[in-house]
Each structure stands twice: as structure tokens, then as C-alpha cells.
Design a protein around this motif. Structure first.
Motif, mmCIF file in Angstrom:
data_model
loop_
_atom_site.group_PDB
_atom_site.id
_atom_site.type_symbol
_atom_site.label_atom_id
_atom_site.label_comp_id
_atom_site.label_asym_id
_atom_site.label_seq_id
_atom_site.Cartn_x
_atom_site.Cartn_y
_atom_site.Cartn_z
ATOM 1 N N LYS A 6 0.854 -1.178 0.000
ATOM 2 C CA LYS A 6 0.000 0.000 0.000
ATOM 3 C C LYS A 6 0.897 1.237 0.000
ATOM 4 O O LYS A 6 1.901 1.265 0.713
ATOM 5 C CB LYS A 6 -0.905 0.023 1.236
ATOM 6 N N SER A 8 0.647 5.451 0.400
ATOM 7 C CA SER A 8 -0.231 6.572 0.745
ATOM 8 C C SER A 8 0.220 7.862 0.079
ATOM 9 O O SER A 8 1.374 7.997 -0.335
ATOM 10 C CB SER A 8 -0.258 6.770 2.263
ATOM 11 N N LYS A 39 -4.174 2.656 -4.840
ATOM 12 C CA LYS A 39 -3.052 3.094 -3.995
ATOM 13 C C LYS A 39 -2.166 1.912 -3.619
ATOM 14 O O LYS A 39 -1.747 1.750 -2.470
ATOM 15 C CB LYS A 39 -3.583 3.777 -2.717
ATOM 16 N N GLU A 40 -1.871 1.066 -4.631
ATOM 17 C CA GLU A 40 -1.108 -0.145 -4.384
ATOM 18 C C GLU A 40 0.063 -0.255 -5.368
ATOM 19 O O GLU A 40 0.029 0.298 -6.469
ATOM 20 C CB GLU A 40 -1.992 -1.386 -4.536
ATOM 21 N N LYS A 67 1.180 -5.239 2.268
ATOM 22 C CA LYS A 67 -0.225 -5.618 2.135
ATOM 23 C C LYS A 67 -0.309 -7.130 2.246
ATOM 24 O O LYS A 67 0.585 -7.840 1.778
ATOM 25 C CB LYS A 67 -0.763 -5.173 0.773
#
Length: 244
Positions: A6, A8, A39-40, A67
Motif C-alpha cells: 500500500k 499513501s 493506492k497499491e 499488504k
């Protein structure tokens, strides 16, 4: 193996392109693909890299966290075939656009057939259509373009004006204005880009092609090289015929 993370604070395609570029530059990373909507980031590694290594490669505004995932190990031929199919599917928009431009150019010149006029219309439509897609995300395009274009890496402003250069060249070809100047500019501009594309292909770096801007996510492939080469060959041919 491939791991998912992930990330941000990505807010635009420019952010996505920057993060993807930084991750792909890490030693030991085979391929990094970033998804702005989710958002990965999906990162294929030669061996597992510590999260600290990944974080240090990114600008401070971005935070990368693991993740929950399943590790994916390469199984040779099977994965190669799957990747090839996925790559071809991603290139469908490029093939369609190229096909439409070709058909339109033929229809404009089929009766009577004029090869030179066909080429000018093809190059004009090529530039107009491709610049349109770049205009859809003027903020994100320069960073994606700089990932492989040598001049855009050195002079960031070049990436910002490039879509406008393409638009101007398209108008010159379609309006039959300053054709010789447009041909020479095409050879210089696409010649520089093709050098960058060739380096990326030889280095086997998986990056996004910015030929259709950032609105469509296209991988850098041999198709990109062929697309540029067709335009370069046409330009050189036209310059030779004009000088004879």
C-alpha cells in the motif's frame, strides 16, 4: 517473487509515475507496477527486499506499507505466456488507434492514390490523435515521458511542451505548411525518443509508455519502437523524395 504494498499520499498520475520510477530503479527489483486508484504497488523482486529499502527510495511524502498477499513465484513458460497475453491486451488501444489512423489516411487518398499525400495525412493524424491523449493529463505526462526520453530527463520543460510540439506538427502536415521543417523536426524529436525506447527495451526495464499520455496505461514494448520507426521511415522517405 512478487509482493504487494500500500502506498499513501498519491494524488495524481504524476505521483504514480514518480513512485513507479523510483521503485523500478531499486537494485533487485525486476518490475514494479503502481495502481493509482487502489493506492497499491506490485513489486517483482529477485529476492525479498526490506520495507526500509523501499521506503528510502521514495520521496518523503509517500509511505509504503506491506499488504496481505500471496507470494507469486515464477514458473517459467506458464508465466511468460500469461505476461505476453496481458501485454498484448494492454496494447489493444494502441493497435486500434493505429488502425483507425491508417484507414482514415487511405480513405482520404485512395482515388486517385497518392502515396506522398497518404504519408502526410498519416503523420498529421498520428500527431493530432497522440497529442490529444497526452493533453488529457498534462500534469502527469512529463514525469512519465522523462522515464525514457533522454532530452526530457535533462530538460524537464521539454516534457511539458512536447504535446504542443506534436499538435503543431500535426497541423503542419495536415495543412501542408512548412512540410520540410516538420519532417526534419519529426526526425529529431522521434529520433531522440526512439533512442530512449531502445535503451529501455535493451535494459528490460518495465515502465509505462507515455505515447498515449497517462490516461491509458500502456507498457513499453517493441510495439512502441515499431510505432516510432514507422514515423521516422516515412519522414526520411518524404525528405528524400522532396529533394530529388
Amino acid at each position: 517473487m512478487t509482493h504487494s504494498y500500500k502506498i499513501s499520499d498519491m494524488t495524481c498520475n504524476g505521483c504514480r509515475a514518480q513512485v513507479e520510477q523510483k521503485l523500478n530503479e531499486i537494485s533487485g527489483v525486476v518490475k514494479a507496477t503502481v495502481n493509482l486508484e487502489e493506492k497499491e504497488a506490485s513489486i517483482q523482486m529477485e529476492e525479498h527486499l526490506a520495507i526500509e529499502t523501499l521506503q528510502q527510495a521514495l520521496p518523503e511524502k509517500y509511505t509504503i506499507t506491506p499488504k496481505a498477499e500471496k507470494n507469486i513465484f515464477s514458473d517459467g513458460i506458464t508465466n511468460a505466456v500469461t505476461d505476453e497475453k496481458g501485454e498484448l491486451q494492454q496494447l489493444i488501444p494502441l493497435f486500434l488507434i493505429f488502425g483507425y489512423i491508417s484507414i482514415a489516411s487511405v480513405l482520404l487518398n485512395y482515388d486517385p492514390w497518392q502515396t506522398d499525400s497518404f504519408m502526410l495525412d498519416f503523420m498529421g493524424l498520428f500527431y493530432i490523435v497522440f497529442s490529444f491523449f497526452k493533453m488529457l493529463d498534462l500534469k502527469g505526462f512529463p514525469q512519465s515521458f522523462a522515464m525514457y526520453d533522454p532530452l526530457a530527463k535533462i530538460i524537464p520543460a521539454y516534457g511539458w511542451i512536447y504535446p504542443f510540439i506534436e499538435t503543431a506538427l500535426g497541423i503542419l502536415f495536415l495543412m501542408r505548411i512548412q512540410i520540410e521543417l516538420a519532417l526534419i523536426t519529426t526526425i529529431i524529436v522521434l529520433g531522440i525518443t526512439t533512442i530512449g525506447v531502445t535503451r529501455s527495451l535493451i535494459g528490460k526495464k518495465t515502465i509505462q509508455c507515455a505515447c498515449l499520455g497517462t490516461a491509458l496505461k500502456l507498457p513499453m514494448t517493441k510495439a512502441t519502437f515499431i510505432e516510432n520507426s514507422v514515423m521516422l521511415v516515412m519522414s526520411i522517405y518524404m525528405l528524400i523524395t522532396m529533394s530529388v
